[in-house]
Design a protein around this motif. Structure first.
Motif, mmCIF file in Angstrom:
data_model
loop_
_atom_site.group_PDB
_atom_site.id
_atom_site.type_symbol
_atom_site.label_atom_id
_atom_site.label_comp_id
_atom_site.label_asym_id
_atom_site.label_seq_id
_atom_site.Cartn_x
_atom_site.Cartn_y
_atom_site.Cartn_z
ATOM 1 N N ALA A 149 0.839 -1.195 0.000
ATOM 2 C CA ALA A 149 0.000 0.000 0.000
ATOM 3 C C ALA A 149 0.878 1.250 0.000
ATOM 4 C CB ALA A 149 -0.911 -0.005 1.219
ATOM 5 N N ASP A 188 -6.047 -3.808 6.545
ATOM 6 C CA ASP A 188 -6.892 -2.631 6.402
ATOM 7 C C ASP A 188 -6.053 -1.430 6.802
ATOM 8 O OD1 ASP A 188 -9.199 -4.092 5.699
ATOM 9 O OD2 ASP A 188 -9.727 -4.391 7.805
ATOM 10 N N LYS A 247 -10.217 3.121 1.332
ATOM 11 C CA LYS A 247 -10.517 2.238 0.215
ATOM 12 C C LYS A 247 -9.690 2.695 -0.982
ATOM 13 C CE LYS A 247 -14.927 3.288 0.694
ATOM 14 N NZ LYS A 247 -14.728 4.099 1.863
ATOM 15 N N GLN A 248 -9.455 1.799 -1.908
ATOM 16 C CA GLN A 248 -8.685 2.095 -3.110
ATOM 17 C C GLN A 248 -9.190 3.383 -3.762
ATOM 18 O OE1 GLN A 248 -6.026 0.548 -4.452
ATOM 19 N NE2 GLN A 248 -5.973 1.910 -6.208
ATOM 20 N N ASP A 278 -3.509 4.072 -2.519
ATOM 21 C CA ASP A 278 -3.404 2.885 -3.381
ATOM 22 C C ASP A 278 -3.183 1.698 -2.451
ATOM 23 O OD1 ASP A 278 -2.755 0.810 -5.087
ATOM 24 O OD2 ASP A 278 -1.185 1.908 -6.157
ATOM 25 N N SER A 279 -4.156 0.802 -2.390
ATOM 26 C CA SER A 279 -4.086 -0.333 -1.464
ATOM 27 C C SER A 279 -2.999 -1.331 -1.843
ATOM 28 C CB SER A 279 -5.439 -1.046 -1.400
ATOM 29 O OG SER A 279 -5.695 -1.695 -2.634
ATOM 30 N N GLN A 308 -3.359 -3.795 -3.546
ATOM 31 C CA GLN A 308 -3.985 -5.107 -3.704
ATOM 32 C C GLN A 308 -4.821 -5.073 -4.970
ATOM 33 O OE1 GLN A 308 -6.000 -6.293 -0.083
ATOM 34 N NE2 GLN A 308 -4.562 -5.075 1.112
#
Length: 119
Positions: free
Chosen positions: A2, A60, A85-86, A100-101, A103
């Motif tokens: 992330a 998270d 969240k993304q 930017d996660s 994932q």
């Protein structure tokens, strides 16, 4: 991994990997992300990584305002603590970050429905 992407007028200026359990953001030099801006408090906000309680190997990320003078905003809403969240946009002073996660969501992942406490 992330990361936060610092943007100005839609241009990516710099990215910051979120490798620690808590990443500090503020005007003081000892912050992980140092912002030289008088609208930013000494310790303005923290990005906190926590293991997801339902999914193995998923973290998270929360942004938490540290009682800053001018507030921390996510998607133009002032927050105290917020699950990122993304693509969320975090505004601190005159600085804008995109979360930017790291994932890549796939259609193969299982979604988990968690009912509200009243249901």
């Amino acid at each position: 991994m992330a990361k936060l992407i610092l943007k100005h007028d839609g241009i990516n200026l710099r990215s910051f990997l979120l490798e620690k359990a808590a990443t500090t953001i503020g005007r003081n030099d000892d912050n992980d992300i140092h912002l030289d801006d008088y609208a930013v408090s000494g310790l303005h906000a923290v990005i906190i990584a926590e293991d997801n309680p339902y999914l193995d190997d998923v973290q998270d990320f929360f942004v938490q305002d540290m009682e800053s003078t001018n507030g921390t905003f996510v998607n133009d809403d002032r927050i105290e603590r917020y699950l990122l969240k993304q693509g969320d946009i975090i505004k601190i002073g005159s600085h804008e970050f995109t979360f930017d996660s790291g994932q890549n969501p796939t259609l193969e992942r299982t979604a988990i429905y968690l009912p509200d406490e009243g249901e």
